[in-house]
Design a protein around this motif. Sequence first.
Motif, PDB file in Angstrom:
ATOM      1  N   LEU A   1      -2.657   8.686  -0.152  1.00 11.79           N
ATOM      2  CA  LEU A   1      -3.326   7.413  -0.446  1.00 11.79           C
ATOM      3  C   LEU A   1      -3.229   7.122  -1.938  1.00 11.79           C
TER       4      LEU A   1
ATOM      5  N   GLN B   1      -3.171   3.706  -5.061  1.00  9.03           N
ATOM      6  CA  GLN B   1      -3.600   2.341  -5.332  1.00  9.03           C
ATOM      7  C   GLN B   1      -2.404   1.467  -5.696  1.00  9.03           C
ATOM      8  N   ALA B   2      -2.548   0.190  -5.452  1.00  8.21           N
ATOM      9  CA  ALA B   2      -1.502  -0.756  -5.828  1.00  8.21           C
ATOM     10  C   ALA B   2      -1.203  -0.616  -7.317  1.00  8.21           C
TER      11      ALA B   2
ATOM     12  N   LYS C   1       2.961  -1.448  -3.699  1.00 12.00           N
ATOM     13  CA  LYS C   1       2.274  -2.614  -3.154  1.00 12.00           C
ATOM     14  C   LYS C   1       1.685  -2.250  -1.795  1.00 12.00           C
ATOM     15  N   PRO C   2       0.650  -2.954  -1.374  1.00  9.96           N
ATOM     16  CA  PRO C   2       0.083  -2.670  -0.043  1.00  9.96           C
ATOM     17  C   PRO C   2       1.139  -2.746   1.071  1.00  9.96           C
ATOM     18  N   GLU C   3       2.113  -3.608   0.915  1.00 12.37           N
ATOM     19  CA  GLU C   3       3.144  -3.726   1.951  1.00 12.37           C
ATOM     20  C   GLU C   3       4.117  -2.549   1.970  1.00 12.37           C
TER      21      GLU C   3
ATOM     22  N   THR D   1       2.967   0.346   2.483  1.00 12.74           N
ATOM     23  CA  THR D   1       2.302   1.270   3.381  1.00 12.74           C
ATOM     24  C   THR D   1       3.145   1.502   4.621  1.00 12.74           C
TER      25      THR D   1
ATOM     26  N   GLN E   1       3.056  10.040   5.420  1.00 10.62           N
ATOM     27  CA  GLN E   1       2.347   8.766   5.346  1.00 10.62           C
ATOM     28  C   GLN E   1       2.103   8.388   3.894  1.00 10.62           C
TER      29      GLN E   1
ATOM     30  N   THR F   1      -0.014   5.360   2.020  1.00 10.54           N
ATOM     31  CA  THR F   1      -0.942   4.249   2.190  1.00 10.54           C
ATOM     32  C   THR F   1      -1.295   3.705   0.818  1.00 10.54           C
ATOM     33  N   VAL F   2      -1.071   2.411   0.643  1.00  8.46           N
ATOM     34  CA  VAL F   2      -1.325   1.771  -0.649  1.00  8.46           C
ATOM     35  C   VAL F   2      -2.512   0.836  -0.496  1.00  8.46           C
ATOM     36  N   SER F   3      -3.571   1.113  -1.225  1.00 10.55           N
ATOM     37  CA  SER F   3      -4.765   0.274  -1.164  1.00 10.55           C
ATOM     38  C   SER F   3      -4.699  -0.801  -2.252  1.00 10.55           C
ATOM     39  N   SER F   4      -5.248  -1.964  -1.933  1.00 15.15           N
ATOM     40  CA  SER F   4      -5.204  -3.088  -2.888  1.00 15.15           C
ATOM     41  C   SER F   4      -6.405  -3.061  -3.826  1.00 15.15           C
TER      42      SER F   4
END
Length: 123
Positions: free
Chosen positions: A11, A13-14, A87-89, A91, A118, A120-123
């Motif tokens: 996980l 961050q953007a 970027k979130p996209e 993910t 996996q 996962t990019v959080s915004s």
Amino acid sequence: QVQLVQSGGGLVQAGDSLRLSCAASGRTFSSYFMGWFRQAPGKEREFLTGISWSTGSTHYASSVRGRFTISRDNAKNTVYLQVNSLKPEDTAVYYCAAAFTFGATRATDYSYWGQGTQVTVSS
């Protein structure tokens, strides 16, 4: 037979960067073209980039050129994927794979796959 073991991801961050690793073992893996793919939920597996293990020549999908960098360390038998400005996209589950053909972009061209990791990019 080629075995591919992936590490990295998680996980983030953007705007962050991360590096994924793919350690290879088995006979004659140095003759392969190593690719990175990703698959987001509900989407097809997407080719990102690849590198010739023997020559270091690279090939990038136009959609990731500039933010994604593939590299290899022959001494460690490891291929890397550096991703910047996440970027979130972005993910998705990311996979490394090995193919016989340089520049292969279709998942069906690849004979061996890592277990996936996996991101996962959080915004």
